[in-house]
Design a protein around this motif. Structure first.
Motif, PDB file in Angstrom:
ATOM      1  N   PHE A  20      49.143  46.340  49.445  1.00  0.00           N
ATOM      2  CA  PHE A  20      47.781  46.899  49.540  1.00  0.00           C
ATOM      3  C   PHE A  20      46.845  46.202  48.559  1.00  0.00           C
ATOM      4  CE2 PHE A  20      49.924  51.005  51.016  1.00  0.00           C
ATOM      5  CZ  PHE A  20      49.838  50.590  52.325  1.00  0.00           C
ATOM      6  N   LEU A  21      47.400  45.817  47.396  1.00  0.00           N
ATOM      7  CA  LEU A  21      46.564  45.117  46.418  1.00  0.00           C
ATOM      8  C   LEU A  21      46.078  43.784  46.981  1.00  0.00           C
ATOM      9  CD1 LEU A  21      48.000  45.560  42.820  1.00  0.00           C
ATOM     10  CD2 LEU A  21      45.770  46.207  43.691  1.00  0.00           C
ATOM     11  N   ASP A  22      46.921  43.110  47.762  1.00  0.00           N
ATOM     12  CA  ASP A  22      46.488  41.877  48.419  1.00  0.00           C
ATOM     13  C   ASP A  22      45.176  42.096  49.154  1.00  0.00           C
ATOM     14  OD1 ASP A  22      48.444  40.100  47.689  1.00  0.00           O
ATOM     15  OD2 ASP A  22      49.758  40.600  49.350  1.00  0.00           O
ATOM     16  N   GLY A  23      45.146  43.181  49.941  1.00  0.00           N
ATOM     17  CA  GLY A  23      43.944  43.479  50.713  1.00  0.00           C
ATOM     18  C   GLY A  23      42.789  43.887  49.822  1.00  0.00           C
ATOM     19  N   ALA A  24      43.076  44.763  48.846  1.00  0.00           N
ATOM     20  CA  ALA A  24      42.009  45.279  47.991  1.00  0.00           C
ATOM     21  C   ALA A  24      41.403  44.162  47.144  1.00  0.00           C
ATOM     22  CB  ALA A  24      42.549  46.395  47.096  1.00  0.00           C
ATOM     23  N   SER A  26      41.453  40.932  47.846  1.00  0.00           N
ATOM     24  CA  SER A  26      40.717  40.012  48.719  1.00  0.00           C
ATOM     25  C   SER A  26      39.327  40.559  49.004  1.00  0.00           C
ATOM     26  CB  SER A  26      41.440  39.817  50.044  1.00  0.00           C
ATOM     27  OG  SER A  26      42.703  39.308  49.829  1.00  0.00           O
ATOM     28  N   HIS A  27      39.226  41.890  49.042  1.00  0.00           N
ATOM     29  CA  HIS A  27      37.916  42.489  49.291  1.00  0.00           C
ATOM     30  C   HIS A  27      37.043  42.414  48.049  1.00  0.00           C
ATOM     31  CE1 HIS A  27      34.806  45.295  49.937  1.00  0.00           C
ATOM     32  NE2 HIS A  27      35.373  46.261  49.250  1.00  0.00           N
ATOM     33  N   VAL A  28      37.609  42.833  46.898  1.00  0.00           N
ATOM     34  CA  VAL A  28      36.819  42.924  45.677  1.00  0.00           C
ATOM     35  C   VAL A  28      36.444  41.542  45.150  1.00  0.00           C
ATOM     36  CG1 VAL A  28      36.917  43.636  43.279  1.00  0.00           C
ATOM     37  CG2 VAL A  28      37.725  45.168  45.037  1.00  0.00           C
ATOM     38  N   ALA A  30      36.224  38.772  46.897  1.00  0.00           N
ATOM     39  CA  ALA A  30      35.899  37.891  48.025  1.00  0.00           C
ATOM     40  C   ALA A  30      34.997  36.722  47.626  1.00  0.00           C
ATOM     41  CB  ALA A  30      35.278  38.690  49.160  1.00  0.00           C
ATOM     42  N   PRO A  31      34.013  36.919  46.743  1.00  0.00           N
ATOM     43  CA  PRO A  31      33.178  35.770  46.365  1.00  0.00           C
ATOM     44  C   PRO A  31      34.006  34.645  45.738  1.00  0.00           C
ATOM     45  CG  PRO A  31      32.197  37.794  45.582  1.00  0.00           C
ATOM     46  CD  PRO A  31      33.545  38.153  46.103  1.00  0.00           C
ATOM     47  N   PHE A  34      36.965  33.568  48.869  1.00  0.00           N
ATOM     48  CA  PHE A  34      36.482  32.992  50.125  1.00  0.00           C
ATOM     49  C   PHE A  34      35.176  32.238  49.925  1.00  0.00           C
ATOM     50  CE2 PHE A  34      39.054  36.694  51.227  1.00  0.00           C
ATOM     51  CZ  PHE A  34      40.007  36.077  52.005  1.00  0.00           C
ATOM     52  N   ARG A  35      35.083  31.504  48.809  1.00  0.00           N
ATOM     53  CA  ARG A  35      33.885  30.709  48.589  1.00  0.00           C
ATOM     54  C   ARG A  35      33.899  29.528  49.559  1.00  0.00           C
ATOM     55  NH1 ARG A  35      31.782  29.094  42.876  1.00  0.00           N
ATOM     56  NH2 ARG A  35      32.558  31.199  42.646  1.00  0.00           N
ATOM     57  N   SER A  42      45.797  35.721  49.086  1.00  0.00           N
ATOM     58  CA  SER A  42      46.492  36.418  48.009  1.00  0.00           C
ATOM     59  C   SER A  42      47.832  36.929  48.540  1.00  0.00           C
ATOM     60  CB  SER A  42      45.602  37.575  47.550  1.00  0.00           C
ATOM     61  OG  SER A  42      46.333  38.488  46.822  1.00  0.00           O
TER      62      SER A  42
END
Lengths: 178, 285
Positions: A20-24, A26-28, A30-31, A34-35, A42
């Motif tokens: 779940f941390l992978d997803g969280a 990647s969201h937090v 993201a800048p 995913f630049r 992750s």
């Protein structure tokens, strides 16, 4: 004995929290992750599975079934495309087990094995999604813009989390009777 | 080594490969065709969604508290700027209300029902983002039970960011406009110009290097100016009309030099999305 140790709780909990941390993260972050045009994947869950194999101290964790379970969750919940992670996670665990036979248990050889794991993971992931048409990035772009940043990120994870996870596993495996 | 690819192993590996690709291709086509995923998948996703919020909410909370400390630093200058905008906004708001009222009366007079500019909104928080280079996808914490349906447009920061691609009972997945897969979001959009001409088209792709949405195959000869605002056109009947997409950043020719290609800078930042708004066209019901 896996059933008698604290690992019975620590390992599955850690596995799903890292998933779940992978997803969280990647969201937090993201800048950062995913630049344009780079993108980092992750893979904390993969790190957890690999380190669990190295640190299990003779207690046989049923890694493959857990890897399949984590893969099913990752497939359904985060990607929505069934069939990739549920095979890829157990394959990487098997690859780690295979490679570990030929190397000593030092930090350097572990990080090399993890390096190979991440390369295999990202490449098979790219190849499979390329085949089914999820992505149409060419191989050169994949190497430069996805694989290289992904490796960098996950090796940083490895270096930063190596000792914390090691001490966690030491704590969970030493006192067998709870 | 000669044992590794023994007959039995080889057969098993081939079968696993076939099953995997079958599953992947099957779930992609199923997702494109059906409105909701199969019940088991939905149920699993709902349960995982609950577990995920136990991890995602603290992480999100940490981030918001960090960024609010950050915001505090430049509050003063921001406040001055915003005050100026607020005075303008009040005027626009009143005018907007008057126009909306007039519009409603005129529609009644024409015996016109709801049109494509009427829509309801559902606000949701983002739980996670798919940790993958190949899918630009978010999971949000509202689903069927809040009235969300597949293909609804999703907005954030006042601009269009993507569409709903999978709906479960309590969470759903959003595919961002920056996703470059072959079946991704094709919104119908339009650009107006000075001479009251409207150029209609669809989103045909995304340029990741420059963060630009591409509107390809524009055969209209109308002059489009850089900086013009781009909105959804409401054609196709699912996306409401008048959702803000972004501004025209440059105009080029397609590979054959026949049609125009319009590049649009999106209004929302795809990497900084915390709260999203799902728009539901009111005329569908």
């Amino acid at each position: 004995m896996y059933r008698l140790s604290r690992l019975k709780y620590v390992f599955p909990l850690g596995l799903f929290v890292s998933l779940f941390l992978d997803g969280a993260l990647s969201h937090v972050w993201a800048p950062l992750f995913f630049r344009y045009p780079y993108s980092m994947m992750s893979e904390l869950a993969l790190l957890w599975l690999v380190l669990a194999y190295f640190f299990e101290n003779g207690i046989d964790i049923p890694l493959i079934p857990f890897a399949i379970a984590a893969g099913v969750v990752a497939d359904m919940y985060s990607s929505g495309i069934l069939g990739l992670y549920m095979v890829l996670y157990p394959c990487i665990v098997a690859l780690t087990q295979l490679l570990a036979k030929y190397f000593s248990g030092s930090f350097l050889s572990m990080i090399m094995i993890f390096f190979v794991d991440v390369v295999a993971f990202a490449t098979i992931n790219y190849w499979a999604y390329y085949m089914v048409g999820v992505t149409n990035t060419n191989f050169g772009d994949f190497l430069a813009f996805s694989l290289a940043p992904t490796l960098a990120l996950n090796l940083v994870y490895f270096v930063v989390l190596y000792w914390p996870i090691q001490s966690l596993f030491n704590w969970a495996t030493t006192e067998n009777k709870v | 080594m000669h044992k590794f690819f023994s007959n039995r192993r080889l057969v098993i590996i081939v079968i696993i490969l076939v099953v995997c690709f079958g599953l992947m291709a099957g779930s992609i086509s199923l997702r494109n065709r059906r409105n909701t995923p199969p019940l088991i998948q939905q149920f699993g996703n709902d349960i995982v969604g609950f577990a995920d919020s136990a991890v995602a909410l603290p992480v999100n909370w940490l981030q918001t508290s960090f960024s609010s400390v950050n915001d505090l630093m430049n509050t003063y200058s921001e406040n001055r700027e915003l005050k100026q905008q607020v005075t303008e906004l009040a005027q626009t708001k009143v005018r907007d209300q008057t126009l909306a009222h007039e519009n409603k009366q005129l529609k009644q007079e024409l015996k016109l029902g709801k049109s494509m500019t009427d829509y309801d909104t559902v606000t949701a928080a983002v739980l996670m983002r798919t940790p993958s280079s190949w899918q630009q996808q978010l999971v949000i914490n509202k689903g069927q039970s809040s009235g969300i349906k597949k293909n609804m447009p999703v907005m954030s920061d006042g601009g269009l960011i993507g569409r709903i691609i999978e709906v479960n009972k309590t969470n759903s997945k959003v595919e961002l406009l920056s996703d470059t897969n072959e079946a991704s979001s094709r919104f119908a959009i339009s650009i107006g110009n000075k001479g009251d001409q409207v150029v209609n088209g669809i989103v045909t792709g995304y340029n990741a290097n420059r963060n630009e949405i591409i509107m390809g195959q524009v055969s209209s000869k109308a002059k489009i100016k850089v900086g013009t605002k781009v909105i959804t056109s409401g054609m196709g009947g699912i996306t409401p009309k008048g959702l803000y997409v972004g501004k025209v950043s440059r105009i080029g020719k397609d590979d054959y030099g026949l049609a125009q290609k319009v590049y649009i800078t999106p209004a929302a930042n795809f990497n900084d999305i915390n709260i999203v708004t799902v728009a539901e066209s009111a005329s569908q019901e």
